[in-house]
Motif scaffolding. Structure first.
Motif, PDB file in Angstrom:
ATOM      1  N   MET A 153      44.124 -19.211   9.618  1.00  0.00           N
ATOM      2  CA  MET A 153      45.008 -19.210   8.717  1.00  0.00           C
ATOM      3  C   MET A 153      46.221 -19.697   9.317  1.00  0.00           C
ATOM      4  N   ASN A 154      46.530 -19.637  10.586  1.00  0.00           N
ATOM      5  CA  ASN A 154      47.952 -20.298  11.130  1.00  0.00           C
ATOM      6  C   ASN A 154      47.679 -21.593  10.924  1.00  0.00           C
ATOM      7  N   GLY A 155      46.598 -22.498  11.226  1.00  0.00           N
ATOM      8  CA  GLY A 155      46.255 -23.889  11.025  1.00  0.00           C
ATOM      9  C   GLY A 155      46.510 -24.285   9.684  1.00  0.00           C
ATOM     10  N   GLU A 190      55.039 -24.018   8.843  1.00  0.00           N
ATOM     11  CA  GLU A 190      54.904 -23.121  10.238  1.00  0.00           C
ATOM     12  C   GLU A 190      56.138 -22.282  10.362  1.00  0.00           C
ATOM     13  N   ASN A 191      57.122 -22.568   9.640  1.00  0.00           N
ATOM     14  CA  ASN A 191      58.250 -21.460   9.921  1.00  0.00           C
ATOM     15  C   ASN A 191      57.991 -20.078   9.410  1.00  0.00           C
ATOM     16  N   GLU A 192      57.008 -19.968   8.514  1.00  0.00           N
ATOM     17  CA  GLU A 192      56.521 -18.851   7.627  1.00  0.00           C
ATOM     18  C   GLU A 192      55.427 -18.083   8.707  1.00  0.00           C
ATOM     19  N   ILE A 193      54.915 -18.459   9.730  1.00  0.00           N
ATOM     20  CA  ILE A 193      53.970 -17.988  10.624  1.00  0.00           C
ATOM     21  C   ILE A 193      54.717 -16.830  11.520  1.00  0.00           C
ATOM     22  N   PRO A 194      54.188 -15.677  11.324  1.00  0.00           N
ATOM     23  CA  PRO A 194      54.420 -14.541  12.100  1.00  0.00           C
ATOM     24  C   PRO A 194      54.314 -14.979  13.524  1.00  0.00           C
ATOM     25  N   ALA A 195      55.216 -14.450  14.418  1.00  0.00           N
ATOM     26  CA  ALA A 195      54.866 -14.316  15.978  1.00  0.00           C
ATOM     27  C   ALA A 195      53.603 -13.870  16.285  1.00  0.00           C
ATOM     28  N   SER A 196      52.956 -12.976  15.541  1.00  0.00           N
ATOM     29  CA  SER A 196      51.740 -12.182  15.976  1.00  0.00           C
ATOM     30  C   SER A 196      50.583 -13.002  15.091  1.00  0.00           C
TER      31      SER A 196
END
Length: 48
Positions: free
Chosen positions: A1-3, A11-17
């Protein structure tokens, strides 16, 4: 999902975790040819 988020330019909406991919319904895929049992007469359901 991150990809996927990255590929969409989000990419700015991807949480650190990482993106949470917890399923709200059990995963019951249509076996489209794998196994002995097919799920007949299934139609797409709206996502809300």
């Amino acid at each position: 999902m991150n990809g996927i988020f990255w590929a969409l330019g989000k990419e700015n909406e991807i949480p650190a975790s990482g993106v949470d991919v917890t399923l709200t319904n059990p995963y019951e895929p249509n076996n489209s040819g794998f196994g002995q049992k097919y799920k007949l007469n299934r139609k797409p359901q709206s996502i809300q």
